[in-house]
Design a protein around this motif. Structure first.
Motif, PDB file in Angstrom:
ATOM      1  N   ARG A 281       0.755  -1.273   0.008  1.00 20.48           N
ATOM      2  CA  ARG A 281      -0.111   0.081  -0.174  1.00 20.48           C
ATOM      3  C   ARG A 281       0.916   1.142   0.027  1.00 20.48           C
ATOM      4  N   CYS A 282       1.724   1.177   0.790  1.00 20.54           N
ATOM      5  CA  CYS A 282       2.874   2.284   0.701  1.00 20.54           C
ATOM      6  C   CYS A 282       3.333   2.726  -0.600  1.00 20.54           C
ATOM      7  N   LEU A 283       3.726   1.487  -1.387  1.00 23.96           N
ATOM      8  CA  LEU A 283       4.232   1.743  -2.745  1.00 23.96           C
ATOM      9  C   LEU A 283       3.205   2.250  -3.585  1.00 23.96           C
ATOM     10  N   ILE A 284       2.142   1.643  -3.750  1.00 24.10           N
ATOM     11  CA  ILE A 284       1.068   2.262  -4.352  1.00 24.10           C
ATOM     12  C   ILE A 284       0.795   3.927  -4.173  1.00 24.10           C
ATOM     13  N   ILE A 285       0.925   4.030  -2.867  1.00 25.49           N
ATOM     14  CA  ILE A 285       0.741   5.637  -2.420  1.00 25.49           C
ATOM     15  C   ILE A 285       1.737   6.304  -3.093  1.00 25.49           C
ATOM     16  N   PHE A 286       2.929   5.936  -3.078  1.00 20.08           N
ATOM     17  CA  PHE A 286       4.195   6.614  -3.977  1.00 20.08           C
ATOM     18  C   PHE A 286       3.985   6.613  -5.378  1.00 20.08           C
ATOM     19  N   CYS A 287       3.510   5.649  -5.823  1.00 24.60           N
ATOM     20  CA  CYS A 287       2.935   5.754  -7.379  1.00 24.60           C
ATOM     21  C   CYS A 287       2.133   7.093  -7.552  1.00 24.60           C
ATOM     22  N   THR A 288       1.151   7.160  -6.732  1.00 27.54           N
ATOM     23  CA  THR A 288      -0.017   7.898  -6.821  1.00 27.54           C
ATOM     24  C   THR A 288       0.496   9.426  -6.655  1.00 27.54           C
ATOM     25  N   LEU A 289       1.349   9.502  -5.824  1.00 27.37           N
ATOM     26  CA  LEU A 289       1.987  11.049  -5.363  1.00 27.37           C
ATOM     27  C   LEU A 289       2.794  11.255  -6.747  1.00 27.37           C
ATOM     28  N   VAL A 290       3.645  10.581  -7.157  1.00 24.06           N
ATOM     29  CA  VAL A 290       4.597  10.730  -8.507  1.00 24.06           C
ATOM     30  C   VAL A 290       3.813  11.242  -9.692  1.00 24.06           C
ATOM     31  N   THR A 291       2.690  10.391  -9.555  1.00 27.82           N
ATOM     32  CA  THR A 291       1.965  10.422 -11.050  1.00 27.82           C
ATOM     33  C   THR A 291       0.808  11.493 -11.069  1.00 27.82           C
ATOM     34  N   ARG A 292       0.295  11.627  -9.773  1.00 23.88           N
ATOM     35  CA  ARG A 292      -1.032  12.914  -9.697  1.00 23.88           C
ATOM     36  C   ARG A 292      -0.689  13.951  -8.947  1.00 23.88           C
ATOM     37  N   HIS A 293       0.299  14.133  -8.074  1.00 24.86           N
ATOM     38  CA  HIS A 293       0.523  15.009  -7.339  1.00 24.86           C
ATOM     39  C   HIS A 293       1.870  15.372  -7.308  1.00 24.86           C
ATOM     40  N   ARG A 294       2.573  15.412  -8.419  1.00 27.16           N
ATOM     41  CA  ARG A 294       4.146  15.579  -8.494  1.00 27.16           C
ATOM     42  C   ARG A 294       4.427  16.863  -7.763  1.00 27.16           C
ATOM     43  N   LYS A 295       3.974  17.943  -7.687  1.00 28.93           N
ATOM     44  CA  LYS A 295       4.392  19.400  -7.421  1.00 28.93           C
ATOM     45  C   LYS A 295       4.495  19.184  -5.602  1.00 28.93           C
ATOM     46  N   HIS A 296       3.645  18.233  -5.188  1.00 32.68           N
ATOM     47  CA  HIS A 296       3.672  18.074  -3.803  1.00 32.68           C
ATOM     48  C   HIS A 296       4.411  17.021  -3.112  1.00 32.68           C
ATOM     49  N   ALA A 297       4.758  16.320  -4.295  1.00 33.32           N
ATOM     50  CA  ALA A 297       5.884  15.158  -4.008  1.00 33.32           C
ATOM     51  C   ALA A 297       7.520  15.290  -4.319  1.00 33.32           C
ATOM     52  N   ASP A 298       7.613  16.339  -4.812  1.00 35.95           N
ATOM     53  CA  ASP A 298       8.950  16.794  -5.505  1.00 35.95           C
ATOM     54  C   ASP A 298      10.101  16.688  -4.141  1.00 35.95           C
ATOM     55  N   ASN A 299       9.647  17.367  -3.221  1.00 37.65           N
ATOM     56  CA  ASN A 299      10.481  17.385  -2.053  1.00 37.65           C
ATOM     57  C   ASN A 299      10.798  15.808  -1.645  1.00 37.65           C
ATOM     58  N   GLN A 300       9.932  14.984  -1.883  1.00 35.31           N
ATOM     59  CA  GLN A 300      10.300  13.649  -1.166  1.00 35.31           C
ATOM     60  C   GLN A 300      10.811  12.835  -2.271  1.00 35.31           C
ATOM     61  N   MET A 301      11.127  13.390  -3.487  1.00 31.86           N
ATOM     62  CA  MET A 301      11.676  12.511  -4.718  1.00 31.86           C
ATOM     63  C   MET A 301      12.773  11.659  -4.108  1.00 31.86           C
ATOM     64  N   PRO A 302      13.846  12.620  -3.624  1.00 30.18           N
ATOM     65  CA  PRO A 302      15.089  11.916  -3.556  1.00 30.18           C
ATOM     66  C   PRO A 302      14.908  10.773  -2.203  1.00 30.18           C
ATOM     67  N   HIS A 303      14.259  10.934  -1.659  1.00 30.73           N
ATOM     68  CA  HIS A 303      14.130   9.877  -0.508  1.00 30.73           C
ATOM     69  C   HIS A 303      13.054   8.638  -0.939  1.00 30.73           C
ATOM     70  N   ILE A 304      12.242   9.170  -1.854  1.00 38.33           N
ATOM     71  CA  ILE A 304      11.382   7.708  -2.362  1.00 38.33           C
ATOM     72  C   ILE A 304      12.545   7.098  -3.302  1.00 38.33           C
ATOM     73  N   VAL A 305      13.252   7.893  -4.181  1.00 38.22           N
ATOM     74  CA  VAL A 305      14.193   7.176  -5.104  1.00 38.22           C
ATOM     75  C   VAL A 305      15.234   6.301  -4.141  1.00 38.22           C
ATOM     76  N   ASN A 306      15.806   6.716  -3.127  1.00 39.21           N
ATOM     77  CA  ASN A 306      16.709   5.951  -2.426  1.00 39.21           C
ATOM     78  C   ASN A 306      16.073   4.656  -1.569  1.00 39.21           C
ATOM     79  N   CYS A 307      14.762   4.826  -1.083  1.00 40.41           N
ATOM     80  CA  CYS A 307      13.929   3.886  -0.429  1.00 40.41           C
ATOM     81  C   CYS A 307      13.937   2.908  -1.554  1.00 40.41           C
ATOM     82  N   ILE A 308      13.292   3.242  -2.820  1.00 44.84           N
ATOM     83  CA  ILE A 308      13.024   2.158  -3.886  1.00 44.84           C
ATOM     84  C   ILE A 308      14.154   1.338  -4.332  1.00 44.84           C
ATOM     85  N   ILE A 309      15.453   2.144  -4.419  1.00 41.39           N
ATOM     86  CA  ILE A 309      16.443   1.384  -5.010  1.00 41.39           C
ATOM     87  C   ILE A 309      17.035   0.414  -3.832  1.00 41.39           C
ATOM     88  N   ARG A 310      16.868   0.790  -2.756  1.00 42.41           N
ATOM     89  CA  ARG A 310      17.220  -0.227  -1.826  1.00 42.41           C
ATOM     90  C   ARG A 310      16.473  -1.693  -1.781  1.00 42.41           C
TER      91      ARG A 310
END
Length: 394
Positions: A281-310
Motif C-alpha cells: 500500500r505504501c508503494l501504491i501511494i508513492f506511485c500515486t504521489l509521483v503521478t498525480r501530485h508531483r508538485k507536492h511530492a517533489d520534495n520527497q523524490m530523493p527519499h523515494i528514490v533511495n528507498c525504492i533502490i534499496r
C-alpha cells in the motif's frame, strides 16, 4: 413455512430470528421457505424492518444467524435505498444505530455491515452532503477508541472506527465529477482531512513505531491498524489532494519509508502477509504521489528514490519469494518508471542505472527455478503472465 404478508416486522422478534436461522439449513426446501418468509415480511412494508434486522445482526446469539441478518439487511438496503427505506425520522434512527453497531461488532459481522454503511454514506454524505454530524462524531470516536485512548471507551474498537473511516473515504478515491477539467477537492473530503486525517498522523506514527519495534502479541493488531490507515490515506490522495494532507505529507512519507526500509526478504519474520500488504500500500501511494501530485511530492523524490533502490536490490532473491513479495518488487519497478518520467526523477535515478541493472533488473529478468516450474506446469499461463499482452497470441 407460511408467513402472513401483513405480519409486522417490528414485532417479528423470535420469528425473524427463526427464519434467518433456517436460511442456514442444509435442506434446500427449508432455505427456500425461509427466504420466501423473509421476503414476505420485507414486502409488508413495515418501516422498522431494517432496524429489526440490524438488531439481530448486532445483538447476541448465534453468529451464523447474525451474519444472515446482516447479509439480508445489505441486500434489502441495496434494493430500497433509492426509493427510501422509511420515514426520515426512522431512517435517521436506523443510520445512527448502524453507525453505533459498527464500532463494537466482531470482524465477521463488521465485514457485512460495513457494506450497508457504505451504501448509506455514498447517498447521504457523498452525494447529498446531508450528514453533517458524521465527521465530528467519528473524530471523537477515533480519539476515544480502545487502542488510542485505552480505558475511555473500551466498547469503541479502534480497528472498527478506522474501518468506518475507510468506508467513508472509499468513494472519494474517484473524481466525483470526472467531466470537470479541474475539479476542486470536495468539501466533505477537506473536512475529513482537517478534522480526522491531520490529527491521525500522530497515531499513524505511533502505529508504525509499534509495528517496527514491538515483538509482542499486540504487533499483529497494530499491523492491521496501520494497514487500514494506509488504505485511508490512499483513498484520500488517489484523485484529490486535500489541503490538510499537504501539511502531513512529509511526516506520512517518513513513516512509510521506515516501514519499507524494514523489509528484509531473507527474514522469515518479514514474510508475514500483513507487513507485506502494508508495504504494498505504501508503494501504491508513492506511485500515486509521483503521478498525480508531483508538485507536492517533489520534495520527497530523493527519499523515494533511495528507498525504492534499496528494495529493488533485494530482487536477487526473487526465485525464493511468494506472490505477494513478487508484487512488492513489481510495484517497486512501477515507482521507478513513474519517477523516471519526471525531470528531477531522471536526474536522481540515472546515477544508479548500472547498479540497478546488475542488482535488480537482470536478476528479475533471469530465468530461475520458479520460472522453470511455472513453465512446466502451464506454459500458456506462464506466457500470459510474463509477456506483453500483444505478444501472447502472435
Amino acid at each position: 413455512m407460511e408467513v402472513d404478508a401483513a405480519y409486522p416486522a417490528a414485532t417479528a422478534g423470535d420469528e425473524l430470528r427463526r427464519l434467518l436461522t433456517a436460511t442456514l439449513s442444509d435442506d434446500k426446501a427449508s432455505v427456500d421457505a425461509a427466504t420466501a418468509g423473509l421476503d414476505r415480511i420485507s414486502a409488508a412494508g413495515d418501516p422498522r424492518f431494517p432496524i429489526a434486522l440490524l438488531a439481530v445482526a448486532a445483538g447476541d446469539g448465534d453468529q451464523g444467524t447474525r451474519i444472515a441478518a446482516a447479509t439480508y439487511l445489505k441486500n434489502f438496503v441495496r434494493r430500497n435505498m433509492e426509493g427510501g427505506l422509511s420515514s426520515s425520522d426512522l431512517y435517521r434512527e436506523f443510520r445512527d444505530q448502524l453507525a453505533q453497531a459498527l464500532l463494537r461488532v466482531e470482524p465477521a459481522i463488521l465485514r457485512v455491515l460495513i457494506e450497508v454503511f457504505g451504501q448509506v454514506v455514498e447517498k447521504d454524505f457523498v452525494k447529498e452532503n446531508s450528514w453533517p454530524q458524521l465527521v465530528p462524531q467519528l473524530k471523537l470516536v477515533i480519539q476515544s477508541s480502545d487502542a488510542i485512548s485505552p480505558g475511555q471507551h473500551p466498547e469503541w474498537k479502534t480497528i472498527n472506527a478506522l474501518t468506518v473511516l475507510q468506508a467513508i473515504l472509499r468513494p472519494f478515491q474517484y473524481f466525483l465529477n470526472p467531466k470537470v477539467v479541474k475539479e476542486p477537492v470536495p468539501e466533505q473530503l477537506e473536512q475529513i482531512a482537517a478534522e480526522i486525517l491531520v490529527p491521525l498522523q500522530v497515531t499513524f506514527h505511533h502505529f508504525a513505531d509499534k509495528v517496527l519495534l514491538s515483538h509482542d502479541g499486540n504487533k499483529l493488531e497494530y499491523e492491521q491498524l496501520l494497514l487500514i490507515t494506509c488504505k485511508c490515506m490512499y483513498f484520500t490522495v488517489r484523485s484529490y489532494m486535500p489541503s490538510g494532507v499537504k501539511q502531513i505529507l512529509p511526516s506520512l512519507c517518513k513513516d512509510m519509508f521506515c516501514v519499507l526500509d524494514s523489509l528484509d526478504f531473507n527474514s522469515p519474520e518479514d514474510s508475514a502477509t500483513r507487513r507485506l500488504k502494508i508495504a504494498k500500500r505504501c508503494l501504491i501511494i508513492f506511485c500515486t504521489l509521483v503521478t498525480r501530485h508531483r508538485k507536492h511530492a517533489d520534495n520527497q523524490m530523493p527519499h523515494i528514490v533511495n528507498c525504492i533502490i534499496r528494495i529493488s536490490k533485494q530482487s536477487i532473491h526473487l526465485s525464493k519469494l511468494n506472490s505477494l513479495s513478487d508484487r512488492i518488487f513489481s510495484l517497486t519497478f512501477d515507482v521507478i518508471s513513474r519517477v523516471l518520467e519526471t525531470g528531477p526523477g531522471w536526474r536522481l535515478v540515472s546515477p544508479h542505472f548500472s547498479s540497478l541493472m546488475d542488482s535488480a533488473i537482470f536478476p528479475a529478468l533471469a530465468l530461475n527455478e520458479k520460472d522453470i516450474d511455472d513453465w512446466e506446469e502451464d506454459t500458456d499461463e506462464y506466457m500470459r503472465k510474463n509477456l506483453p499482452s500483444e505478444l501472447v497470441n502472435t
